[in-house]
Design a protein around this motif. Structure first.
Motif: not given
Length: 283
Positions: A192-199, A208-228
């Motif tokens: 749900h983040g609008s941060n560039k790294i989270y799009l 969450i295994i499908w994201d790991r398999i298909f390379k769309t996984f991203q861990a929560e690192d920086e503070k999330v900015v919610f919205g569009l």
């Protein structure tokens, strides 16, 4: 027709009120919590979705039943392995349904509703589209494989109930083995983040295994900015429900080339046509 979502509404209501109370009595400066107008919009969107689905699910049931009856396959509902297979099959399909609803603009026009809140709490989970029609084709293969229509609808409901509870800032990261396998509040905050790294990350439903398999996984690192990336700045449910369809219609109307019209519909959100080649000049 049994609808688990309808039976879960009282539990959704109680847990939403408890979460709201927790923000009131135990506020956290790092968390956005609740905003009355935002939550009212999310609840209105959820009620509208329930109303639309009251009729639409009859269509879905009819299509699934027709495919199931035509299929030579029939998997026994009393076999536990049938349910295990259905769980993984449904979650795999949900991943691709979800992913394409971020990468195809006409699908995004429906799904963007769920991402339009700048807050992230249990009321955000209720912010659902009033145009659920594009989901139908994705689950038809399950009926063709011999899963009974009522089983498919039940498993879909189980997935949605699970996902309701991961829309929260009040739960941090969980035990690492759980975070590795399951979709968690942390993983879904990223989505749900609008941060560039989270799009366009973390499309999973329960797993969450499908994201790991298909390379769309991203861990929560920086503070999330919610919205569009471009927020709506409105609490009008009708505009929330239709704004991207309106934008597509405007872009298609003003497009000068047929391929550009198609691009505005079928390419990703934010797609823009290449500039027309300059006319050669006589010298």
């Amino acid at each position: 027709m049994f609808d688990l979502i309808l039976y879960a509404i009282p539990f959704f209501t109680v847990t939403l009120l408890l979460e709201a109370a927790s923000f009131y009595f135990l506020p956290d400066d790092d968390e956005r919590g609740y905003e009355l107008r935002d939550s009212a919009t999310s609840i209105a969107m959820g009620l509208g979705n329930v109303a639309v689905n009251a009729g639409w699910k009859l269509v879905v049931l009819f299509v699934y039943a027709a495919v199931y009856e035509l299929s030579p396959l029939s998997l026994p509902a009393d076999n536990p392995w049938t349910w295990v297979a259905l769980f993984f099959a449904d979650d795999f399909i949900y991943y691709w349904y979800h992913r394409t609803h971020h990468t195809v603009r006409i699908f995004w026009a429906s799904h963007v509703v769920h991402h339009s809140s700048e807050h992230y709490n249990l009321s955000t989970a209720l912010r659902q589209p009033w145009t659920p029609f594009s989901s139908l084709p994705y689950w038809i293969p399950l009926a063709a494989l011999g899963f009974s229509p009522w089983m498919i609808l039940l498993q879909q409901s189980i997935s949605l109930v699970y996902q309701f509870f991961i829309h929260t800032e009040r739960v941090g990261k969980l035990w690492k083995p759980i975070e590795f396998v399951m979709n968690t509040p942390s993983h879904h905050r990223v989505h749900h983040g609008s941060n560039k790294i989270y799009l366009d990350r973390n499309y999973g439903g329960i797993l969450i295994i499908w994201d790991r398999i298909f390379k769309t996984f991203q861990a929560e690192d920086e503070k999330v900015v919610f919205g569009l990336t471009k927020n709506l700045n409105t609490f009008n449910p009708l505009r929330v429900a239709t704004h991207e369809f309106t934008a597509i219609g405007r872009d298609v109307w003003h497009a000068k080339r047929r391929r550009d019209r198609w691009g505005y519909i079928a390419k990703g959100p934010g797609w823009q046509p290449e500039p027309a080649a300059a006319e050669p000049q006589n010298v």
